[in-house]
Write a protein that holds these residues in place. Structure first.
Motif, PDB file in Angstrom:
ATOM      1  N   HIS A  66      12.842  -3.726  11.290  1.00  0.00           N
ATOM      2  CA  HIS A  66      12.363  -4.820  10.433  1.00  0.00           C
ATOM      3  C   HIS A  66      12.920  -6.110  11.013  1.00  0.00           C
ATOM      4  CE1 HIS A  66      12.425  -6.854   6.218  1.00  0.00           C
ATOM      5  NE2 HIS A  66      11.308  -7.154   6.867  1.00  0.00           N
ATOM      6  N   SER A  99       4.834  -7.898   7.631  1.00  0.00           N
ATOM      7  CA  SER A  99       5.478  -7.579   6.360  1.00  0.00           C
ATOM      8  C   SER A  99       6.040  -8.855   5.741  1.00  0.00           C
ATOM      9  CB  SER A  99       6.604  -6.559   6.579  1.00  0.00           C
ATOM     10  OG  SER A  99       7.720  -7.154   7.212  1.00  0.00           O
ATOM     11  N   LYS A 104       7.950  -5.118   2.911  1.00  0.00           N
ATOM     12  CA  LYS A 104       6.687  -4.645   2.332  1.00  0.00           C
ATOM     13  C   LYS A 104       5.552  -5.050   3.260  1.00  0.00           C
ATOM     14  CE  LYS A 104       3.810  -4.701  -1.737  1.00  0.00           C
ATOM     15  NZ  LYS A 104       2.909  -5.708  -2.250  1.00  0.00           N
ATOM     16  N   ILE A 105       4.761  -4.053   3.699  1.00  0.00           N
ATOM     17  CA  ILE A 105       3.656  -4.298   4.628  1.00  0.00           C
ATOM     18  C   ILE A 105       2.586  -5.163   3.969  1.00  0.00           C
ATOM     19  CG2 ILE A 105       1.773  -3.186   5.943  1.00  0.00           C
ATOM     20  CD1 ILE A 105       4.501  -2.764   7.205  1.00  0.00           C
TER      21      ILE A 105
END
Length: 168
Positions: A66, A99, A104-105
């Protein structure tokens, strides 16, 4: 060592895919580390003048990366890659998407599956091949329109510079 390193970027709309082949003037273990360790990825993954900044990385099957692409004015564009399979110093597959800062995509933006392969070419040269596939043609075309080829090319040139500097 070769003077001219291969860079091949091919779009296959029929198969909703992009194939990138790129040689690097370094031995395979070093190139593998450059793609699998966040402290090295942060030094080159973004196209200049942008920078990559990892929030979290767990390079293992079922793990993730991420990170944010941080612009010169401090703007952030987040991404999240989920690792599906890993064969050390041979390759890995990951699902990749934009994201938010929490991971969160963003389903409104393109998502893709990356199959990354690494091959020792001898003479201190490593070939990295990306097979990037999309669920539909629209996502592929959006990615291209966003300047993916130019951005990835710039990032790869940043890795060239980093490898040549011996500052991994």
């Amino acid at each position: 060592m070769k003077n001219a390193l291969l860079m091949d970027f091919a779009v296959d709309k029929a198969n909703k895919s992009i194939t990138v082949k790129r040689e690097f003037a370094a031995e395979l273990p070093l190139v593998w580390d450059a793609f699998t360790k966040s402290e090295i990825l942060d030094k080159w993954w973004a196209p200049k003048p942008w920078k990559a900044r990892t929030k979290t990385m767990d390079f293992r099957e079922g793990g993730h990366w991420h990170y944010a692409m941080v612009g010169p004015e401090g703007e952030e564009h987040w991404a999240f890659a989920s690792y599906e399979s890993i064969q050390p110093q041979k390759g890995f597959t990951a699902f990749d998407g934009f994201s938010d800062a929490d991971g969160k995509i963003n389903t409104e933006m393109p998502q893709s599956k990356w199959k990354s392969s690494f091959q020792d070419q001898g003479e201190y040269t490593t070939l990295v091949t990306f097979q990037i596939t999309y669920d539909d043609l629209e996502q592929l075309e959006t990615t291209i329109q966003m300047g993916f080829k130019e951005g990835l090319t710039s990032a790869m040139e940043g890795l060239d510079e980093l490898l040549a500097s011996n500052k991994l």
